[in-house]
Each structure stands twice: as structure tokens, then as C-alpha cells.
Design a protein around this motif. Structure first.
Motif: not given
Length: 217
Positions: A115-116, A119
Motif C-alpha cells: 500500500r505504501r 501510495r
């Protein structure tokens, strides 16, 4: 602190590798269709005077014991194992449980790591780790192909601290329906799956690089 960030980054990449490997193992060990194909093609049932249906029932009972922590005892309809065989299957069950535990723990880490990366638009960072990892399965596969019997022995000596995996067909008939060819095919399947996973990760990284290059121009 710089060293702490480096350690965190290293653990995240290690978790990604472990997640892919543990997932590959889970898929492979539960490929009942592969065992069914071997049972049919090698006529494994008749070697122990069982029908195909009876043999598969026993195999499902074995898998249930190995896969589920709430199944404490190995009981199969048509096979009564020796004490050493039961110890070996208990050791295998422990390895199965370890693999599931690794998969669950790393799934959490990989979820937040992935997810990081998305993002922060850093999926391009997958390129080098996946390119490096792509070389590992073929190297191991070549070593295995040169002498599978020796590879199989070394594999067991690494994983097990005893010789209980050396079954006596007179005492443990189940070994007659668990041929080396089946395990060889399991290894091949695992290599193909993990190689595909690394290649897919590489493709995601390269796609991210292309998108960055497009935006820059």
C-alpha cells in the motif's frame, strides 16, 4: 534513525519474499489434482489393493491432518503407520503450521508495504529485487534435475533432524502410493509458480517505470 529505516526496509523486502514462497508452498501442498493425476496415471491404488476413490479418501485424510491444527491425530481408513512414520508426519505437520504462520504474519507486513509503495508511486522499486529473485528457481531446478534422488535426500536432511522419513514399505504401505515422481512434480510446480510470481512482480515494476518515463516526457 537511518539504520532503523534501513532495517525496516530490509524486513519489508524479506517479508515479501517469504510471503511469495509460503504462498507457493500452500498452493503446491494442496494441489490434490496433481496427486489424483498421478494416482490415475501410475495406477497407485492397485499397488495397495485400493480403488481410486479409497486411495483419494486416505489422501484427503492425510492432508486434513497435515493442514488443520484441530486434527490432532492421523487416522486413515486403510493405512496403519508405524511409530516412526507417525513421528515423521507430525514433523511434516509442524512444517505446514510454520508455513501457514509465516504466510499470515507476512501477509500483514506485505499489505502495508504494498500500500505504501502504491501510495508513494514507488512500485518501480520491485524491478531489481524481482530481477535478482528470478535467477534463484532456475538454478535450484538445474541442481535438482542433475540428480533428483540426491537433491531429495539433502532436502529431507535439511528439514528433518532424524531418519524417520525413510519409510519401510513392509511397515508403512503408504509410501508405495507416495512415489518420488509425485514429489518431483510438486517441486516443478512450485518452481513454476514462484518464477511466475517473480516475473509478475517484475512486470509491475517495469510498468511503473514506463509510467514515470511517460510523465517525465
Amino acid at each position: 534513525m537511518v539504520w532503523l529505516n534501513k532495517l525496516k526496509n530490509a524486513l519489508q523486502w524479506i517479508s515479501l519474499y517469504l510471503w511469495l514462497v509460503s504462498a507457493t508452498i500452500i498452493v503446491t501442498i494442496n494441489a490434490t489434482w496433481l496427486y489424483f493425476a498421478n494416482a490415475v496415471s501410475q495406477k497407485l491404488g492397485p499397488t495397495v489393493n485400493l480403488t481410486l476413490g479409497q486411495l483419494m479418501t486416505n489422501y484427503y485424510q492425510l492432508l486434513a491432518y497435515l493442514n488443520f491444527p484441530w486434527v490432532p491425530k492421523l487416522v486413515m481408513n486403510d493405512f496403519t503407520d508405524s511409530a516412526s512414520a507417525l513421528v515423521h508426519f507430525a514433523d511434516v505437520k509442524n512444517l505446514f503450521m510454520l508455513d501457514y504462520a509465516v504466510f499470515i504474519v507476512t501477509s500483514v507486513v506485505v499489505y502495508f508495504f504494498w500500500r505504501r509503495l502504491r501510495r508513494d508511486q514507488q512500485l518501480w522499486r520491485l524491478v531489481l529485487p524481482m530481477q535478482t529473485a528470478l535467477w534463484i528457481p532456475p538454478v535450484i531446478a538445474v541442481v535438482m534435475a542433475i540428480n533428483f534422488d540426491q537433491f531429495f535426500v539433502i532436502f529431507h536432511e535439511i528439514l528433518f533432524r532424524n531418519s524417520d522419513w525413510l519409510f519401510d514399505p513392509l511397515l508403512d504401505r503408504i509410501i508405495l502410493v507416495l512415489p518420488d515422481t509425485f514429489f518431483g512434480q510438486c517441486f516443478v510446480m512450485a518452481f513454476v509458480l514462484i518464477e511466475w510470481a517473480f516475473a509478475y512482480g517484475l512486470s509491475i515494476g517495469k510498468q511503473a517505470l514506463r509510467e514515470i518515463d511517460y510523465l517525465c516526457h
